[in-house]
Write a protein that holds these residues in place. Structure first.
Motif, short mmCIF file in Angstrom:
data_model
loop_
_atom_site.label_atom_id
_atom_site.label_comp_id
_atom_site.label_asym_id
_atom_site.label_seq_id
_atom_site.Cartn_x
_atom_site.Cartn_y
_atom_site.Cartn_z
N THR A 1 -4.44 3.93 4.93
CA THR A 1 -3.70 2.67 4.98
C THR A 1 -4.41 1.67 5.87
OG1 THR A 1 -1.59 3.81 4.60
CG2 THR A 1 -1.49 1.60 5.53
N ILE B 1 0.86 -1.18 0.00
CA ILE B 1 0.00 0.00 0.00
C ILE B 1 0.90 1.23 0.00
CG2 ILE B 1 -1.76 1.28 1.26
CD1 ILE B 1 -2.51 -1.41 2.61
N SER C 1 -2.52 0.13 -4.29
CA SER C 1 -2.89 -0.95 -3.37
C SER C 1 -3.20 -2.22 -4.14
CB SER C 1 -4.13 -0.53 -2.57
OG SER C 1 -4.68 -1.62 -1.86
#
Length: 247
Positions: free
Chosen positions: A240, A163, A180
């Motif tokens: 995140t 990510i 991602s």
């Protein structure tokens, strides 16, 4: 196609010019044909709350939604597509200066990986209308349907990438780039978190490469100001964490 061409001829030059100039993104004319743009104008001039246009391609089904912008609209639209078992492969989000949005998604059926059967269009249209009117409990339905996806996800998504959240400078917006691994419903999760952070999305460019997503969001705060660099760390941490919950 003949009907669309007739509609195109019905648009006068001034209307077409005003429409194109009201969208602060040259990508709009690159993404749509002139006949499709004329179709958009005709749908807008009808004055209906929501217009949904389907177009079948060889690999994906294109779903274009025309409506008036509202809080968390992009997130709600992504959620409505997700609960209809649609996987979003890429999207282009355009906003006119008067608040009309033209959001285009390339989707596939997540079970077959192919185009969406036309018999499913009425349910998709109904859910999109309900979500625009804020009458669809997206969070509840998303949570329920997510539990049945995990076996299919293990077959569809093989890799676990990293990510990464980046910020780019722009004259009018803060550009938020999200890298991602892909998952079903991930775009809904990302856009929901962006809204929860008090940010508004004005342009979005979503693409999928292999099993990874590359999303760029042109964002402002609720006061239509660019995001302070002091907020970058918090935004990065929150996004995140939200993405990790999906992996």
């Amino acid at each position: 196609m003949k009907e669309m061409i007739l509609k195109s001829e019905a648009n006068n030059d001034d209307t077409l010019k005003d429409h194109i100039e009201s969208i602060d993104d040259l990508g709009y004319m690159q993404h749509f044909t002139m006949d499709e743009i004329s179709h958009h104008i005709n749908e807008i001039e009808k004055g209906v709350p929501v217009s949904v246009i389907f177009k079948q391609g060889e690999v994906f089904t294109s779903v274009t939604i025309i409506t008036r912008d509202s809080e968390a609209l992009l997130s709600r639209l992504c959620g409505a597509l997700a609960i209809n078992d649609l996987n979003i492969h890429d999207a282009k989000i355009f906003t006119r200066k008067d608040g009309i949005v033209i959001d285009s998604f390339n989707v596939s059926d997540f079970r077959s990986g192919g185009i969406v059967d036309e018999s499913r269009y009425p349910k998709i249209i109904s859910d999109l209308n309900l979500t625009v009117e804020n009458q669809l409990q997206i969070n509840k339905e998303f949570s329920q349907i997510k539990s049945k996806w995990w076996r299919i996800e293990n077959k569809l998504f093989k890799r676990k990438g990293k990510i990464k959240i980046d910020f780019e400078k722009h004259d009018n917006y803060t550009i938020l780039d999200v890298y991602s691994p892909d998952r079903l419903g991930l775009l809904y999760q990302i856009t929901k978190k962006i809204n929860e952070l008090g940010l508004s999305i004005y342009v979005a460019k979503i693409s999928t490469k292999a099993d990874d997503i590359v999303d760029s969001f042109y964002i402002l705060d609720r006061n239509r100001k660019k995001i302070s660099s002091e907020s970058y760390e918090l935004i990065t941490q929150e996004l995140t964490q939200s993405i990790e919950e999906m992996l």
